[in-house]
Scaffold this motif. Structure first.
Motif, PDB file in Angstrom:
ATOM      1  N   UNK A   1       1.751   3.724 -11.374  1.00 11.73           N
ATOM      2  CA  UNK A   1       0.466   4.036 -11.814  1.00 11.73           C
ATOM      3  C   UNK A   1      -0.399   5.080 -10.846  1.00 11.73           C
ATOM      4  N   UNK A   2       0.360   5.512  -9.876  1.00 14.29           N
ATOM      5  CA  UNK A   2      -0.039   6.748  -8.987  1.00 14.29           C
ATOM      6  C   UNK A   2       0.774   7.920  -9.312  1.00 14.29           C
ATOM      7  N   UNK A   3       1.503   7.945 -10.427  1.00 10.09           N
ATOM      8  CA  UNK A   3       2.234   8.785 -10.969  1.00 10.09           C
ATOM      9  C   UNK A   3       3.266   9.459  -9.843  1.00 10.09           C
ATOM     10  N   UNK A   4       3.774   8.590  -9.002  1.00 10.35           N
ATOM     11  CA  UNK A   4       4.846   8.918  -8.132  1.00 10.35           C
ATOM     12  C   UNK A   4       6.162   8.440  -8.393  1.00 10.35           C
ATOM     13  N   UNK A   5       7.287   8.808  -7.831  1.00 10.40           N
ATOM     14  CA  UNK A   5       8.355   8.174  -7.833  1.00 10.40           C
ATOM     15  C   UNK A   5       9.223   7.678  -6.444  1.00 10.40           C
ATOM     16  N   UNK A   6      10.034   6.986  -6.762  1.00  6.77           N
ATOM     17  CA  UNK A   6      10.691   6.560  -5.456  1.00  6.77           C
ATOM     18  C   UNK A   6      11.233   7.388  -4.536  1.00  6.77           C
ATOM     19  N   UNK A   7      11.468   8.518  -5.013  1.00 10.62           N
ATOM     20  CA  UNK A   7      11.954   9.664  -4.377  1.00 10.62           C
ATOM     21  C   UNK A   7      10.790  10.646  -3.367  1.00 10.62           C
ATOM     22  N   UNK A   8       9.696  10.108  -3.978  1.00 17.10           N
ATOM     23  CA  UNK A   8       8.568  10.650  -3.218  1.00 17.10           C
ATOM     24  C   UNK A   8       8.437   9.940  -1.933  1.00 17.10           C
TER      25      UNK A   8
ATOM     26  N   UNK B   1       0.821  -1.192  -0.060  1.00 16.94           N
ATOM     27  CA  UNK B   1      -0.066  -0.043  -0.104  1.00 16.94           C
ATOM     28  C   UNK B   1       0.927   1.078  -0.007  1.00 16.94           C
ATOM     29  N   UNK B   2       0.268   2.385  -0.497  1.00 18.15           N
ATOM     30  CA  UNK B   2       0.929   3.830  -0.695  1.00 18.15           C
ATOM     31  C   UNK B   2      -0.053   4.444   0.440  1.00 18.15           C
ATOM     32  N   UNK B   3       0.428   5.299   1.254  1.00 18.44           N
ATOM     33  CA  UNK B   3      -0.369   6.048   2.081  1.00 18.44           C
ATOM     34  C   UNK B   3       0.241   7.397   2.080  1.00 18.44           C
ATOM     35  N   UNK B   4      -0.779   8.451   2.156  1.00 19.98           N
ATOM     36  CA  UNK B   4      -0.398   9.838   2.209  1.00 19.98           C
ATOM     37  C   UNK B   4       0.069  10.338   3.582  1.00 19.98           C
ATOM     38  N   UNK B   5       0.491  11.320   3.845  1.00 25.88           N
ATOM     39  CA  UNK B   5       0.851  12.176   5.321  1.00 25.88           C
ATOM     40  C   UNK B   5       0.003  12.095   6.191  1.00 25.88           C
ATOM     41  N   UNK B   6      -1.518  11.810   6.101  1.00 22.08           N
ATOM     42  CA  UNK B   6      -2.420  11.474   6.902  1.00 22.08           C
ATOM     43  C   UNK B   6      -2.711   9.902   7.335  1.00 22.08           C
ATOM     44  N   UNK B   7      -2.020   9.121   6.560  1.00 26.08           N
ATOM     45  CA  UNK B   7      -2.057   7.685   6.753  1.00 26.08           C
ATOM     46  C   UNK B   7      -3.479   7.177   5.881  1.00 26.08           C
ATOM     47  N   UNK B   8      -3.806   7.839   5.114  1.00 23.90           N
ATOM     48  CA  UNK B   8      -4.701   7.505   4.198  1.00 23.90           C
ATOM     49  C   UNK B   8      -4.352   6.497   3.038  1.00 23.90           C
ATOM     50  N   UNK B   9      -4.743   5.245   2.733  1.00 28.64           N
ATOM     51  CA  UNK B   9      -4.317   4.513   1.735  1.00 28.64           C
ATOM     52  C   UNK B   9      -4.787   5.373   0.349  1.00 28.64           C
ATOM     53  N   UNK B  10      -3.681   5.584  -0.390  1.00 31.73           N
ATOM     54  CA  UNK B  10      -4.118   6.212  -1.769  1.00 31.73           C
ATOM     55  C   UNK B  10      -4.005   5.145  -2.890  1.00 31.73           C
ATOM     56  N   UNK B  11      -3.459   4.130  -2.777  1.00 30.00           N
ATOM     57  CA  UNK B  11      -3.275   2.966  -3.536  1.00 30.00           C
ATOM     58  C   UNK B  11      -2.668   1.415  -2.973  1.00 30.00           C
ATOM     59  N   UNK B  12      -3.226   0.801  -3.568  1.00 32.05           N
ATOM     60  CA  UNK B  12      -2.883  -0.702  -2.787  1.00 32.05           C
ATOM     61  C   UNK B  12      -3.199  -1.874  -3.819  1.00 32.05           C
ATOM     62  N   UNK B  13      -1.980  -2.755  -3.686  1.00 30.34           N
ATOM     63  CA  UNK B  13      -2.145  -4.024  -4.515  1.00 30.34           C
ATOM     64  C   UNK B  13      -1.873  -5.389  -3.832  1.00 30.34           C
ATOM     65  N   UNK B  14      -2.392  -6.443  -4.186  1.00 34.43           N
ATOM     66  CA  UNK B  14      -2.265  -7.639  -3.651  1.00 34.43           C
ATOM     67  C   UNK B  14      -1.539  -8.592  -4.542  1.00 34.43           C
ATOM     68  N   UNK B  15      -0.630  -9.244  -3.772  1.00 37.58           N
ATOM     69  CA  UNK B  15       0.153 -10.270  -4.759  1.00 37.58           C
ATOM     70  C   UNK B  15       0.159 -11.509  -3.853  1.00 37.58           C
ATOM     71  N   UNK B  16      -0.489 -12.452  -4.806  1.00 39.36           N
ATOM     72  CA  UNK B  16      -0.590 -13.838  -4.166  1.00 39.36           C
ATOM     73  C   UNK B  16       0.871 -14.523  -3.969  1.00 39.36           C
ATOM     74  N   UNK B  17       1.014 -15.313  -3.089  1.00 34.90           N
ATOM     75  CA  UNK B  17       2.474 -15.779  -2.828  1.00 34.90           C
ATOM     76  C   UNK B  17       2.337 -17.523  -3.101  1.00 34.90           C
ATOM     77  N   UNK B  18       3.104 -17.960  -3.993  1.00 32.40           N
ATOM     78  CA  UNK B  18       3.179 -19.219  -4.371  1.00 32.40           C
ATOM     79  C   UNK B  18       4.050 -19.972  -3.226  1.00 32.40           C
ATOM     80  N   UNK B  19       3.646 -21.073  -2.844  1.00 29.59           N
ATOM     81  CA  UNK B  19       4.405 -21.776  -1.675  1.00 29.59           C
ATOM     82  C   UNK B  19       5.894 -22.143  -2.110  1.00 29.59           C
TER      83      UNK B  19
END
Length: 69
Positions: A58-65, A19-37
């Motif tokens: 997809x959120x128009x952000x960079x790692x530096x953000x 998940x990506x969260x803003x400065x207020x702790x609100x989720x702005x984007x999330x993704x689920x990745x299944x894990x194979x055994x």
């Protein structure tokens, strides 16, 4: 958009939730990745990094953000 973005990564036995969260702790984007055994740690980390990069793009952000994990 507020650039004080944090990334949260929850690694469980059957899935990874990213998940990506803003400065207020609100989720702005999330993704689920299944894990194979049969996925080893190195490939799991690679998959998490790829998905995190995709979520940032997809959120128009960079790692530096990101200010924290």
């Amino acid at each position: 958009m507020d650039k004080n973005i944090s990334a949260g990564i929850d690694i469980g036995g059957t899935k990874v939730q990213i998940g990506l969260l803003d400065g207020n702790g609100s989720v702005i984007a999330s993704q689920r990745l299944p894990v194979q055994g049969d996925l080893d740690a190195e490939n799991l980390i690679k998959a998490i990094c790829e998905d995190l990069n995709g979520l940032l793009k997809a959120s128009q952000l960079k790692k530096s953000d990101l200010i924290s994990f």
